[in-house]
Design a protein around this motif. Structure first.
Motif: not given
Length: 323
Positions: A122-127, A224-225
């Motif tokens: 999910i971190e990678r997707l949002v990034d 946050l991103t």
């Protein structure tokens, strides 16, 4: 993680390539290495503060995603995980070592492996969504290196689409996932298969839980991103000012987004050499002055500091376990 021999080898290679890159850029520029010490300390201090914000907001996002998926991650643990994963990202090609380390440490903090994997993806997707929107917007505004930028952005967008479609398959068609698992069952050891099956469904359950979560929390992820990456991308502008150059804020932000995407190419540990070369090439198109020192100081703040802080975090974690 057992022995750290592989990571130590990656660290040595990364540092050597980085130092060679610095020397090569100084040689090409015809500048003395001692010019690094001409930097104005107030701008370097601001740059260090901006990089600290990168760590802090990354930890806050990691904590938010983990807790959205049923975890109970505290900020201290999230901050240490962030620093440690940055260390491993710095010594592995394309920063690939950071994600498995985050999964490992999240698991040690009470989050099931499948859900920990979901946190990282999910971190990678949002990034990825952020980078596509951010880079496209800046390329259109600045018209800088348009051909290269859109090529890089196009490749990145294609990868993002494949990634999203894979997640959609997992979420929308569990029967197809079950057929794939059945295919694997015939070819894997039963113990290994059972573990894979359990974590796949844990991962899917985490995705379902996330999509059910409030829009406010999902919006917070994107905020946050932005707070993670924009301060980090502002660092070169303040380093430029430290050496008496114009900050070129928009062009610098655009260049930083391009460099991050280029650095995903898995060639060297922490993209050492690739990042410095890309920076020098892109910034030489609009910066006049001591660019060699700018490259060296920028890389020291954003890369070498990750190695040092990550090593300290690892030492702190190991010592805490012994006490």
């Amino acid at each position: 993680m057992g022995s750290y021999k592989k990571e130590l080898r990656g660290l040595i290679i990364a540092v050597i390539i980085t130092l060679i890159s610095f020397l090569a850029i100084f040689k090409i520029s015809g500048r003395e290495i001692t010019t690094i010490f001409e930097a104005k300390t107030e701008y370097i201090s601001i740059s260090l503060l901006l990089h600290s914000l990168f760590w802090i907001f990354w930890a806050l996002r990691l904590m938010l995603i983990s807790n959205m998926l049923g975890g109970d991650l505290k900020f201290k643990a999230a901050f240490l995980i962030t620093l440690i994963s940055n260390f491993f990202a710095a010594v592995t090609p394309s920063s690939a070592g950071g994600e498995p380390v985050r999964v490992l440490y999240l698991s040690k903090n009470g989050i099931r492996t499948g859900r920990a994997t979901a946190v990282v993806l999910i971190e990678r997707l949002v990034d990825s969504i952020f980078f596509v929107v951010f880079l496209t917007t800046l390329l259109l505004i600045t018209d800088f290196s348009l051909k290269l930028g859109f090529k890089v952005g196009g490749i990145f967008l294609a990868i993002l689409i494949v990634f999203i479609l894979s997640l959609y398959e997992l979420f929308k068609y569990p029967d197809r996932v079950q057929r794939l698992l059945s295919f694997l069952k015939k070819r894997l050891n039963e113990r290994i298969y059972k573990r894979i099956e359990r974590e796949v469904w844990n991962f899917r359950e985490a995705l379902v839980d996330l999509l059910k979560d409030s829009k406010k929390k999902i919006s917070a992820l994107f905020i946050l991103t932005a707070l993670i990456w924009i301060p980090e991308f502002l660092i070169p502008s303040f380093v430029l000012m430290a050496f008496g150059s114009e900050p070129h804020f928009l062009l610098s932000l655009t260049s930083q987004a391009i460099i991050v995407v280029i650095s995903l190419v898995p060639l060297t540990p922490g993209s050492s050499g690739i990042a410095e070369g890309s920076f020098f090439y892109l910034y030489s198109q609009f910066v006049r002055g001591n660019l060699a020192s700018v490259v060296a100081v920028w890389r020291t703040i954003t890369y070498i500091s990750n190695i040092i802080s990550g090593a300290l975090a690892i030492a702190f974690t190991l010592r805490s376990r012994q006490d």
